[in-house]
Design an enzyme around this catalytic site. Sequence first.
Site, short mmCIF file in Angstrom:
data_model
loop_
_atom_site.label_atom_id
_atom_site.label_comp_id
_atom_site.label_asym_id
_atom_site.label_seq_id
_atom_site.Cartn_x
_atom_site.Cartn_y
_atom_site.Cartn_z
N TYR A 1 49.66 -9.99 -80.25
CA TYR A 1 49.50 -10.99 -79.19
C TYR A 1 50.44 -12.17 -79.44
O TYR A 1 50.42 -12.76 -80.52
CB TYR A 1 48.05 -11.46 -79.16
N ASP B 1 42.51 -16.11 -75.76
CA ASP B 1 42.80 -17.53 -75.83
C ASP B 1 41.89 -18.23 -74.84
O ASP B 1 40.99 -17.61 -74.25
CB ASP B 1 44.29 -17.81 -75.52
N GLU C 1 43.04 -8.08 -68.70
CA GLU C 1 43.65 -9.17 -67.93
C GLU C 1 44.84 -8.72 -67.11
O GLU C 1 45.18 -9.33 -66.11
CB GLU C 1 44.07 -10.30 -68.89
N ASP D 1 42.74 -11.67 -72.53
CA ASP D 1 43.52 -12.22 -73.65
C ASP D 1 42.67 -13.20 -74.46
O ASP D 1 41.90 -13.98 -73.89
CB ASP D 1 44.77 -12.93 -73.14
#
Length: 858
Positions: free
Chosen positions: A334, A129, A20, A127
Amino acid sequence: MNNFKTSTKSDKIKVLNVAEKPSVARSIANVLSKDHRIEETKSPFNKLFKLDYRLKDVEVEMWITSVTGHLKSLKYPQKYQSWEKWDPIIILKEAEIENNISTDKQNLELNLKNFASICNRLILWLDCDREGENIAFEVMEVCREANPNIQVNRAHFSAVTYVDVRRALDTLKYPDENLSNSVIARQEIDLRIGASFTRFQTLLLQKQFNLSSIVSYGPCQIPTLGFVVQRQKEIDSFVKEQFWFIQSEDDQKCIYNWDRTHLFDELIVALLFERCYQESATVINVQQKDVQKWKPYPLCTIEFEKLASKKLKISAHKAMELAERLYNKGYISYPRTETNKFPPTINLQTIIRDQQNHPVWGEYATNLINFAFEYPKAGNKDDKAHPPIHPVKMMIESEAQNRQEWDVYQLIARHFLACCSKNAKGSETTITLQINDETFSKTGLVIKEKNYLEIYIYDEWSQSQVPNYQQGDSIKIKLTLQKGSTSPPKPMTEAELIGLMDKNGIGTDATIHEHINTIQDREYATKRGQIIKPTKIGLALVESYEILGFTLHQPFLRAVMEQRMNEVALGKKEKSQIVQATINEMTIILKQLQEKQNLIIKTFGSYLEALKNYDEDNDNDDNNQPRIPLDEAEETTQNQPKVNKKTKNQRNKKSDEQPKNSITPPSICQFCNSLCVTNKQLNGKLIQICPKLCQIQEDINQNSHHQSTQNKDNCFQCNLCQNFMKIRYSKIKKTNFLGCSSYPQCNQAIFLPDTVKSIKLIDKKCTKCESPLFSLQFNENYNQVHQTSFFCLFPGCQYIIKTDWKQNKDSNQTSFVGKQQNKGENTGKYPFNPHQQNRNFYNKDKSNNQQKFPYYKN
């Protein structure tokens, strides 16, 4: 191009890895091989790293590159750019939306297509999420345009370390489309609502009031502002209340607190003070017990943001930037996680060992490994994706880019070590004194084992010593009558705002700090230190919503949206289904706003005018509070709940107009020669009360005009104490009733049937009993037709409305008649409940509040 080595095996399988951020791509390459090649790409910041690697027993050539966040962005087509041309309803409900590659991301698109056309496999390192999952699908879509047969996998990782990266490669999965759809739903909802409501507000208010910026609306930012405005209103409308309490001090200067804490009635405290006044006390209890101060839970994002704001004085937005930088460098896990408990698969002692050589807390980490380790407490949050935030690599202060970056790393490292420590332990001693009928207590603490407090500098546990008394000891004491006042609510801090948003479902752990930053960027709020205050525009906007009956600033609208998005993420509902439902609901609200445009302008303007001297950069005090009047728009708006906007000055106006000479000097009790205390009753009468309750005498020198003014609401005489009944309101039944004005000394009451909604005293009398008449309003479902418009409520007089005196079943109830108690006896110990604060019976007269109460020994 640096360190470039041509591959010797051109037939190797090529695997494209996309991260990312450029820093994450570089870290993954460093973890997998120090001997990697670097190539330039069409995007100067997004390099391509090449290395040879053995992936599940297959020799492959890894190509590692990156994007920079989202490739695509939702926006309206060019034809909708003219705000004046399009009705906001069309923008909200009907206008089409494009989801295209941003102009500034076209070089990244070319990179991905070029690489994907050569590679056989695609591994997505976005990432872990929801936003990362959506970006993964954006990358996958671009790559499949160039190579429809490319094999796609998703890597799940929590830190850019060798162990985490290897584990991710061994457990590759397919990306979750439900998570991606929930993000698209959020983007469309926020875009449609934000664009339409912002256009409506700006076009309506900007030119009208010569505002320099747009009057934006966001379904998260406005509820966030609502919390800030609500706190400011509570501060501005706060009126101090005086209270009184008794304080005891022994000859060792140890102060004991009254077990009643304080009361709001000066007279009652003075009477209690007279009753218990003496120079000695008896120790009736000495209690010792072992206590613990609990170590913190493992660190989730919300708690990290609150700690950074409160302890480090770093804004949540800045703290998340610093945490992400540390994560990209491989120093921490993270930082966007809802989890506050460690999974059993993580070897915590290995993480602690990495800190053993640290110059600051290395010795503490060694002690944890050797003998002091204790498994962390388990919280009740688990997002099933990431562990709590923790250090993954040791960093010393000189390696940090700046002081704030070091402070953030230090907070995360110390918090982790504290989680793995034991609770602090201490011994608590509480001494209780008996002085006649009153008790006082003092608690002391001795810390025996600091444990986690040795490393966790953000918590405090203060020691306090108490005298070494034994039960039954008689000690010398000094009693004093003290006076204090209630304090206004504290200003809103960023840490508190984060907690409120999390509790009410405004935003997510990854976006809360962004919404707080947004209301500052939109000039709706300012931040001074850690205090957040609304600006004039923010106050006027939210107050206009509220006074006109709209709930746009309330959190439940957004909370419902968030719940719907969660259902999409879990696969329970379709994206289009929840988007349509939300847009339909907001369309109704927008139409109502359009219908009340004139009222909005009038209300908003009134608040701006009222707030012209409001300075959001100054702290609140009694001389610098905005005075917000009751707007005329409230009176013209039907079927909307009224909001009481009386200012502190308005509320105090009535008491300021009281006659200054209404207090007469105290008299001497004719029975015991004690100095009587003067008190003003709720009915306006002044009475002289003996501290020993021998005598209660009305003050005959009070102002007669003032008395008649106070008695204008009197109904008829109470059958117990001969005082007057008055109209009261029951918060429990939510109806009016008749209650004695001498409450709480007399608790006589007359309750009306449930069919009666409200009562009003009128200037007419009953022809039968000469009692005043009342106008009654009945519930809508009450169909009986009455012959008369007015009713007599004196018990037994009117047959249509049956009323009766409340039967007093409390044998300890004391009623006052004339100069002394009913029947001349005190049937109870006190004329009040001695174990309960009574806020309905306190002295509001300012001059009487200044009276000093001399004390005597019994």
